[in-house]
Scaffold this motif. Sequence first.
Motif, PDB file in Angstrom:
ATOM      1  N   ARG A  95      62.323   9.870 -89.859  1.00 50.59           N
ATOM      2  CA  ARG A  95      62.016   8.387 -89.694  1.00 50.59           C
ATOM      3  C   ARG A  95      62.575   7.506 -87.663  1.00 50.59           C
ATOM      4  N   HIS A  96      63.167   8.826 -86.788  1.00 53.41           N
ATOM      5  CA  HIS A  96      63.182   8.023 -85.973  1.00 53.41           C
ATOM      6  C   HIS A  96      62.131   8.896 -85.260  1.00 53.41           C
ATOM      7  N   VAL A  97      61.257   9.360 -85.235  1.00 53.37           N
ATOM      8  CA  VAL A  97      59.716   9.746 -84.812  1.00 53.37           C
ATOM      9  C   VAL A  97      59.563   9.030 -83.813  1.00 53.37           C
ATOM     10  N   HIS A  98      58.679   9.296 -82.535  1.00 53.48           N
ATOM     11  CA  HIS A  98      57.981   8.314 -81.766  1.00 53.48           C
ATOM     12  C   HIS A  98      56.625   7.998 -82.167  1.00 53.48           C
ATOM     13  N   LYS A  99      56.168   6.861 -81.908  1.00 56.96           N
ATOM     14  CA  LYS A  99      54.419   6.255 -82.882  1.00 56.96           C
ATOM     15  C   LYS A  99      53.854   7.081 -82.532  1.00 56.96           C
ATOM     16  N   PHE A 100      53.719   7.046 -81.038  1.00 61.56           N
ATOM     17  CA  PHE A 100      52.848   7.111 -80.632  1.00 61.56           C
ATOM     18  C   PHE A 100      52.878   8.311 -79.227  1.00 61.56           C
ATOM     19  N   SER A 101      52.513   8.850 -78.617  1.00 61.04           N
ATOM     20  CA  SER A 101      52.574  10.352 -77.777  1.00 61.04           C
ATOM     21  C   SER A 101      53.788  10.253 -76.625  1.00 61.04           C
ATOM     22  N   VAL A 102      53.882  10.949 -77.231  1.00 62.47           N
ATOM     23  CA  VAL A 102      55.625  11.847 -75.673  1.00 62.47           C
ATOM     24  C   VAL A 102      55.223  12.007 -74.383  1.00 62.47           C
ATOM     25  N   GLU A 103      55.799  11.021 -73.916  1.00 68.10           N
ATOM     26  CA  GLU A 103      54.825  11.528 -72.318  1.00 68.10           C
ATOM     27  C   GLU A 103      55.728  12.340 -71.188  1.00 68.10           C
ATOM     28  N   THR A 104      57.091  12.758 -71.830  1.00 69.83           N
ATOM     29  CA  THR A 104      58.080  12.496 -70.974  1.00 69.83           C
ATOM     30  C   THR A 104      59.424  13.113 -71.260  1.00 69.83           C
ATOM     31  N   VAL A 105      59.308  14.453 -71.294  1.00 73.93           N
ATOM     32  CA  VAL A 105      61.225  14.984 -72.540  1.00 73.93           C
ATOM     33  C   VAL A 105      61.509  15.443 -71.315  1.00 73.93           C
ATOM     34  N   GLN A 106      63.159  15.588 -71.221  1.00 74.20           N
ATOM     35  CA  GLN A 106      64.209  15.904 -70.436  1.00 74.20           C
ATOM     36  C   GLN A 106      65.421  16.451 -71.192  1.00 74.20           C
ATOM     37  N   TRP A 107      65.898  17.634 -70.783  1.00 77.47           N
ATOM     38  CA  TRP A 107      67.407  17.954 -70.893  1.00 77.47           C
ATOM     39  C   TRP A 107      68.170  17.229 -70.449  1.00 77.47           C
ATOM     40  N   TYR A 108      69.415  16.714 -70.861  1.00 76.43           N
ATOM     41  CA  TYR A 108      70.808  16.384 -70.260  1.00 76.43           C
ATOM     42  C   TYR A 108      70.747  16.894 -69.220  1.00 76.43           C
ATOM     43  N   PRO A 109      71.225  17.218 -68.436  1.00 75.76           N
ATOM     44  CA  PRO A 109      71.065  18.308 -67.045  1.00 75.76           C
ATOM     45  C   PRO A 109      72.581  19.089 -66.978  1.00 75.76           C
ATOM     46  N   HIS A 110      73.494  18.508 -67.705  1.00 75.24           N
ATOM     47  CA  HIS A 110      74.972  19.060 -67.766  1.00 75.24           C
ATOM     48  C   HIS A 110      75.158  19.445 -68.754  1.00 75.24           C
ATOM     49  N   ASP A 111      74.341  19.337 -70.076  1.00 74.62           N
ATOM     50  CA  ASP A 111      74.502  20.431 -71.831  1.00 74.62           C
ATOM     51  C   ASP A 111      73.441  20.202 -72.383  1.00 74.62           C
ATOM     52  N   THR A 112      73.457  21.009 -73.037  1.00 80.04           N
ATOM     53  CA  THR A 112      72.317  20.881 -74.577  1.00 80.04           C
ATOM     54  C   THR A 112      72.881  19.949 -75.300  1.00 80.04           C
ATOM     55  N   GLY A 113      73.473  19.387 -75.672  1.00 78.77           N
ATOM     56  CA  GLY A 113      74.022  18.543 -76.488  1.00 78.77           C
ATOM     57  C   GLY A 113      72.860  17.086 -76.401  1.00 78.77           C
ATOM     58  N   MET A 114      72.469  16.972 -75.581  1.00 82.21           N
ATOM     59  CA  MET A 114      72.034  15.420 -75.325  1.00 82.21           C
ATOM     60  C   MET A 114      70.526  15.685 -74.900  1.00 82.21           C
ATOM     61  N   PHE A 115      68.801  14.775 -75.065  1.00 81.17           N
ATOM     62  CA  PHE A 115      68.018  15.070 -74.259  1.00 81.17           C
ATOM     63  C   PHE A 115      67.268  13.331 -74.316  1.00 81.17           C
ATOM     64  N   VAL A 116      66.507  13.461 -73.829  1.00 79.98           N
ATOM     65  CA  VAL A 116      65.905  12.048 -73.636  1.00 79.98           C
ATOM     66  C   VAL A 116      64.355  11.994 -73.714  1.00 79.98           C
TER      67      VAL A 116
END
Length: 404
Positions: A95-116
């Motif tokens: 239910r949290h998925v993006h509704k349209f095209s994902v243009e950029t993904v990036q890991w948080y640079p300091h640990d793998t517990g988060m991404f954007v």
Amino acid sequence: MLGFLAARQAGVDDPLRLRRAESTRRVLSLTLNPDREVDRIHGNAINTIDIEVIEGRYMLSGGADGVIVVYDLENYSGKPQYTCKAVCTVGRSNRHVHKFSVETVQWYPHDTGMFVSSSFDKTMKVWDTETLKPAEVFEFEDNVYSHHLSPIARKHSLIAVGTKDPKIQLCDLKSGSRIQVLQGHRAEVLSVRWSPRHEHVLATASADSKVKVWDVRRASGCLFTLDQHNGDKTKAASEAVNTAHNGRVNGLCFTADGLHLLTTGTDDRMRLWNSATGENTLVNYGKVSNGSRKRLQFAVSRGCGPELAFVPCESSVAVYAVHTGELLTTLRGHYNNVDCCEFHPDYQELYTGGKDCNILAWIPVLRAADVEEESKRANQAAAAAAEPPSVNPAFQDAWSSDED
């Protein structure tokens, strides 16, 4: 090889020279690996991929179908032939998925517990990898083309965001709000990139043919605008002033040391700039086919001499020597246009994604000594395979999160 070892032992050579030479040899021998596959999850074009730098083990991908996938690149089978499995997916049923095209993904640079991730649904989401739920959602008035977190920042936690609006937005992870706007472009901002050398320096590329370099601490913001003619008014007389390209600028990438900036545009040109002065170095790469109207994700090698650029060119990837402009080789394997490249510096591997919905792995050709070492590593992996594979705790609860 023996010459390098002897020179290193005698103290004649820099200790890093052997490593740099071997890394370069491996990169120049990249070939499509028939024994390594990546799970095909996306049902539409793959726009963006990113490999985290903490372990060099997990890879993110985002597609035109709005889906985000986390892959584990490790080989647990102990066999040369294996598939990089999808650890977890933000699929259409989430239910949290993006509704349209994902243009950029990036890991948080300091640990793998988060991404954007950012999308054409006018949102940027900060994800908790343990729950695969957004910890923060930033909403914008227009489609989001690109975002970027600084890989070196210690004094700020800003995410630069480029949208269809000419204004660049700076969002603060700590406060969860948009705290600053950079104004100067006259068309949509297609790519943004923080410097890997100076944490407050940001480069932005726009459809107005301009590339601007900013210091976000300055009241005026913009340090300079790149000019392909280096201020020569006679050459620029028939063209717009202070333009980096004669078309949309949709690609940005700093070299690993941050001393130079590479740009690509729809004028089928790639240019190399001095990032401190903004000077066009006038390196000629020839024609670099670029028909994309969105952000083009290309990559630059790390730990190699000379530095190499991997640039999507229609259905192939062109490999250039960054400082001479020489086209060294062309990697062919996709059935449709390539949209994104990501270089893995730990193993000198390249991953590419395209409109054929595939992610391809390009690996160095192994020598006899490498084959023996790979065999030894495979035997060790086979012994360890008797035990359940250890998965990053951040992903433990995400295996069945598609239905959340």
